[in-house]
Design a protein around this motif. Structure first.
Motif, short mmCIF file in Angstrom:
data_model
loop_
_atom_site.label_atom_id
_atom_site.label_comp_id
_atom_site.label_asym_id
_atom_site.label_seq_id
_atom_site.Cartn_x
_atom_site.Cartn_y
_atom_site.Cartn_z
N GLU A 4 -17.85 19.49 -14.00
CA GLU A 4 -17.56 20.74 -14.72
C GLU A 4 -18.83 21.25 -15.38
O GLU A 4 -19.64 20.48 -15.88
CB GLU A 4 -16.50 20.45 -15.80
CG GLU A 4 -16.06 21.67 -16.60
CD GLU A 4 -15.19 22.61 -15.79
OE1 GLU A 4 -14.50 22.12 -14.88
OE2 GLU A 4 -15.24 23.82 -16.03
N GLU A 104 -18.06 29.28 -12.40
CA GLU A 104 -16.93 29.60 -11.52
C GLU A 104 -16.98 31.04 -11.00
O GLU A 104 -16.03 31.50 -10.35
CB GLU A 104 -15.60 29.40 -12.25
CG GLU A 104 -15.13 27.97 -12.35
CD GLU A 104 -14.54 27.43 -11.05
OE1 GLU A 104 -14.69 28.10 -9.99
OE2 GLU A 104 -13.95 26.36 -11.08
N HIS A 123 -9.54 31.34 -15.24
CA HIS A 123 -9.57 29.94 -14.83
C HIS A 123 -9.38 29.08 -16.07
O HIS A 123 -10.16 29.18 -17.03
CB HIS A 123 -10.91 29.62 -14.15
CG HIS A 123 -11.12 28.16 -13.92
ND1 HIS A 123 -10.27 27.39 -13.17
CD2 HIS A 123 -12.08 27.30 -14.36
CE1 HIS A 123 -10.70 26.15 -13.14
NE2 HIS A 123 -11.79 26.06 -13.86
N HIS A 125 -7.92 25.08 -17.76
CA HIS A 125 -7.67 23.66 -17.53
C HIS A 125 -6.49 23.23 -18.38
O HIS A 125 -6.41 23.59 -19.55
CB HIS A 125 -8.88 22.83 -17.97
CG HIS A 125 -9.98 22.79 -16.98
ND1 HIS A 125 -10.74 21.67 -16.74
CD2 HIS A 125 -10.46 23.75 -16.14
CE1 HIS A 125 -11.65 21.94 -15.81
NE2 HIS A 125 -11.50 23.20 -15.44
N HIS A 175 -10.37 19.69 -8.32
CA HIS A 175 -10.96 20.00 -9.63
C HIS A 175 -9.95 19.65 -10.70
O HIS A 175 -9.03 20.41 -10.98
CB HIS A 175 -11.32 21.49 -9.66
CG HIS A 175 -12.01 21.94 -10.90
ND1 HIS A 175 -13.00 21.21 -11.53
CD2 HIS A 175 -11.87 23.06 -11.65
CE1 HIS A 175 -13.43 21.87 -12.59
NE2 HIS A 175 -12.74 22.99 -12.68
ZN LIG Z 1 -12.90 24.31 -14.31
#
Ligand SMILES: [Zn+2]
Length: 200
Positions: A4, A104, A123, A125, A175
Motif C-alpha cells: 500500500e 491508485e 477507493h 479499505h 489488495h
Molecule cells: Zn488501497
C-alpha cells in the motif's frame, strides 16, 4: 508487509498552486465523511489508505486526493492533484497541482475512461466488508495488485458486465481490504458504502 501507498506507475507531475475551493470542496467533504467511518485512514503502522476522485467536467481528466494523504486527519485543497492523462499500456501518468496523484490514480482513470457516466470514484479499505463480500460481489483477480496495469485490465474486464456497472462496487482480491465504489456522484457512493457498513 502491507502492499500500500507507493506509486507503481511512472509519474510526470507538474507542480502548480493549489486549486480553487470549488474544485475540491465536495471532494474534501466526502473524504472527511469516509475518514470518519475509517474507510479512509491509516493502519496502526502509519501507512495511509484510501483515496477519492471526481471527473473534471466532461473530460477524462479528474481531480484526486494526493499520494500518502490517507493518514492526514483534515485535507485541504493543497492535498489534491489533477490527472491530465494516463497511458495504462506504458504505465505512465501525467498530473498537475500542489500534490502528486494517489498511487491508485491509474485505477481511477480506468473507470473514467470506460464509463462516461462515472463522475466519481472512491477507493476505501475495510477488513470486515472485504471479508464478507469478496467473491460474493464483483471481485478483481488475485493476481491484480493495487495500482498495477493488471488492475486496470481487471477493472475494464468487469465493467463490460452491465450488472457490475449497476452494482457500483468492486472488491479487490489482490489488495487486502481494498474496495472501489464508482458512479454518478460522491453522495450516492458514500451512502452506498455507509449503508453496507450498517448491514454488517
Ligand atoms: Zn488501497
Amino acid at each position: 508487509m502491507i502492499d500500500e501507498g507507493y506509486i507503481k506507475y511512472e509519474a510526470f507531475w507538474l507542480p502548480a498552486p493549489e486549486f480553487d475551493a470549488v474544485a475540491t470542496d465536495s471532494l474534501i467533504a466526502y473524504r472527511q465523511l469516509m475518514y470518519k467511518y475509517d474507510l479512509i485512514g491509516a493502519y496502526p503502522d502509519g501507512i495511509g489508505f484510501g483515496n477519492i476522485s471526481q471527473r473534471n467536467g466532461q473530460s477524462n481528466s479528474f481531480v484526486i486526493s494526493g499520494s500518502a494523504t490517507g493518514s492526514v486527519p483534515m485535507l485541504s485543497s493543497a492535498h489534491f492533484s489533477l490527472v491530465l492523462k494516463t497511458d495504462p499500456f506504458l504505465n505512465k501518468l501525467w498530473c498537475t497541482g500542489p500534490h502528486i496523484a494517489s498511487s491508485e490514480a491509474m485505477s481511477h482513470a480506468a473507470f473514467y475512461h470506460k464509463l462516461p457516466g462515472v463522475k466519481a470514484v472512491i477507493h476505501v479499505h475495510h477488513e470486515k466488508l472485504w471479508k464478507k463480500f469478496l467473491f460474493h460481489l464483483p471481485t478483481t483477480a488475485v493476481e491484480a495488485t493495487y495500482g498495477s496495469p493488471e488492475m486496470v485490465h481487471e477493472i475494464n474486464r468487469l465493467l463490460d458486465d452491465p450488472d457490475v456497472v449497476d452494482g457500483k462496487l468492486l472488491f479487490m482480491a489482490g489488495h487486502t481490504d481494498g474496495i472501489f465504489a464508482f458512479g454518478e456522484d460522491l453522495e450516492a457512493l458514500s451512502n452506498k458504502l455507509i449503508s453496507l457498513l450498517s448491514a454488517l
